[in-house]
Design a protein around this motif. Structure first.
Motif, PDB file in Angstrom:
ATOM      1  N   THR A  76      22.618  22.297  41.310  1.00  0.00           N
ATOM      2  CA  THR A  76      22.589  22.677  39.828  1.00  0.00           C
ATOM      3  C   THR A  76      23.977  22.066  39.119  1.00  0.00           C
ATOM      4  O   THR A  76      24.981  21.802  39.627  1.00  0.00           O
ATOM      5  CB  THR A  76      22.590  24.158  39.532  1.00  0.00           C
ATOM      6  OG1 THR A  76      23.772  24.891  39.832  1.00  0.00           O
ATOM      7  CG2 THR A  76      21.296  24.900  39.956  1.00  0.00           C
ATOM      8  N   PRO A  77      23.627  21.752  37.746  1.00  0.00           N
ATOM      9  CA  PRO A  77      22.699  21.896  36.956  1.00  0.00           C
ATOM     10  C   PRO A  77      21.925  20.510  37.481  1.00  0.00           C
ATOM     11  O   PRO A  77      22.336  19.584  37.300  1.00  0.00           O
ATOM     12  CB  PRO A  77      23.100  22.164  35.578  1.00  0.00           C
ATOM     13  CG  PRO A  77      24.722  21.190  35.479  1.00  0.00           C
ATOM     14  CD  PRO A  77      25.154  21.452  36.889  1.00  0.00           C
ATOM     15  N   ASN A  99      28.482  18.954  40.580  1.00  0.00           N
ATOM     16  CA  ASN A  99      28.183  18.342  39.239  1.00  0.00           C
ATOM     17  C   ASN A  99      29.533  18.219  38.748  1.00  0.00           C
ATOM     18  O   ASN A  99      30.588  18.400  39.185  1.00  0.00           O
ATOM     19  CB  ASN A  99      27.540  19.529  38.617  1.00  0.00           C
ATOM     20  CG  ASN A  99      28.364  21.048  38.611  1.00  0.00           C
ATOM     21  OD1 ASN A  99      29.319  20.981  37.933  1.00  0.00           O
ATOM     22  ND2 ASN A  99      27.722  21.898  39.150  1.00  0.00           N
ATOM     23  N   ARG A 102      19.215  18.032  42.953  1.00  0.00           N
ATOM     24  CA  ARG A 102      19.487  18.203  41.521  1.00  0.00           C
ATOM     25  C   ARG A 102      19.202  17.069  40.610  1.00  0.00           C
ATOM     26  O   ARG A 102      18.937  17.352  39.428  1.00  0.00           O
ATOM     27  CB  ARG A 102      21.231  18.417  41.539  1.00  0.00           C
ATOM     28  CG  ARG A 102      21.881  18.615  40.292  1.00  0.00           C
ATOM     29  CD  ARG A 102      23.490  18.808  40.510  1.00  0.00           C
ATOM     30  NE  ARG A 102      23.883  17.611  40.300  1.00  0.00           N
ATOM     31  CZ  ARG A 102      24.597  17.124  41.354  1.00  0.00           C
ATOM     32  NH1 ARG A 102      24.991  18.094  42.502  1.00  0.00           N
ATOM     33  NH2 ARG A 102      25.494  16.103  41.184  1.00  0.00           N
TER      34      ARG A 102
END
Length: 290
Positions: A27-28, A100, A285
């Motif tokens: 994620t995100p 991320n 992701r």
């Protein structure tokens, strides 16, 4: 009850930073992180087998620099918790490569703060600081050169010179964010840098103790012990010839072939078993199929 395949994957996760469960690489959705799925570094760092061999080789190569060795010797728990150090290093590589954007920057800043506290003098009385840009460059180049060497040997021998140059240029992003300067960003520049650094390197009593600790590091289970031993020898055999000689290793052509054969067989089993590694989670992701 977990399947045989799942049990192998669980053993792998006990070795790497994914076992720490601190950062979620899935994620995100849509966040490419520092590199993204079309980068060369995702391909190179995405193969656990070659990365583990390369990581072992990188640690030994880094420790040939007396100031890098002193910083680890004085401020790290590696002598009492080698597996913990390997997991933390693995976590940093996984998150800065595949995580991320926010998580990658968070971990870089955390390591920068830690480096500011790591100072002292080496065994010869020479002052060191982990935040020294020259030392950061050495640690980075020793690491990335071994990762790439392992990838080319055990995963993709056809990786082009242009792609290898791209790998070094991409990897320099994190090194420079940590404070490294004049980071070589091509195969030619890395080879020239390593040649220039050789007069500063030495294998002394401390370096040999690091080797001994690494060779005797506990495996995550008795079943994993033979695989760990094979990867340790592969990591040593990945060192440049001049570094192998400093450690006192000589490999016959037959020994080299046997080491490489074992790793290629082991890598097939590990690649079959790992379905939720860092690369796979990051690709999820990004909405990409693996």
């Amino acid at each position: 009850m977990p399947s045989f395949r799942d049990r192998i994957q669980q053993q792998v996760f006990r070795l790497n930073g994914l076992a720490m469960n601190e950062f979620d690489l899935s994620t995100p959705a849509g966040d490419p992180g520092l590199y993204g799925p079309d980068s060369v570094i995702w391909r190179v760092h995405g193969d656990f087998s070659s990365m583990l061999c390369g990581g072992i080789s990188a640690l030994l190569m880094q420790m040939l620099h007396p100031l890098a060795l002193a910083g680890v010797w004085d401020h790290s728990t590696f002598r009492s918790d080698m597996m913990g150090r390997l997991r933390r290093t693995s976590q940093f590589i996984a998150v800065t490569t595949f995580g991320n954007t926010v998580d990658a920057q968070t971990l870089i800043e955390r390591v920068r703060r830690i480096h500011l506290q790591v100072t002292g003098v080496d065994a010869q009385g020479v002052e060191y600081a982990a935040s020294d840009p020259r030392l950061l460059t050495w640690v980075h180049v020793a690491e990335t050169s071994r990762f790439l060497a392992s990838h080319v040997r055990y995963k993709n021998p056809q990786l082009s010179l242009a792609e290898q140059d791209r790998y070094y240029a991409e990897a320099a992003v994190v090194a420079e964010a940590l404070g490294a300067e004049q980071v070589p960003k091509s195969v030619e520049d890395v080879e020239a840098y390593l040649l220039a650094m050789q007069p500063q390197l030495r294998c002394d009593e401390r370096t040999r103790e690091v080797l001994s600790i690494l060779m005797n590091a506990p495996a995550p289970s008795w079943q994993a012990r033979p695989a760990m031993k094979a990867m340790l020898m592969a990591g040593i055999e990945l060192l440049p010839e001049w570094a192998q000689q400093q450690f006192g290793f000589r490999f016959s052509p037959l020994r080299r072939r046997l080491i490489r054969l074992r790793i290629n067989l082991l890598a097939k089993a590990l690649r079959w078993s790992i379905r939720r590694g860092a690369y796979q989670r990051a690709m999820q992701r990004m909405g990409r199929e693996v």
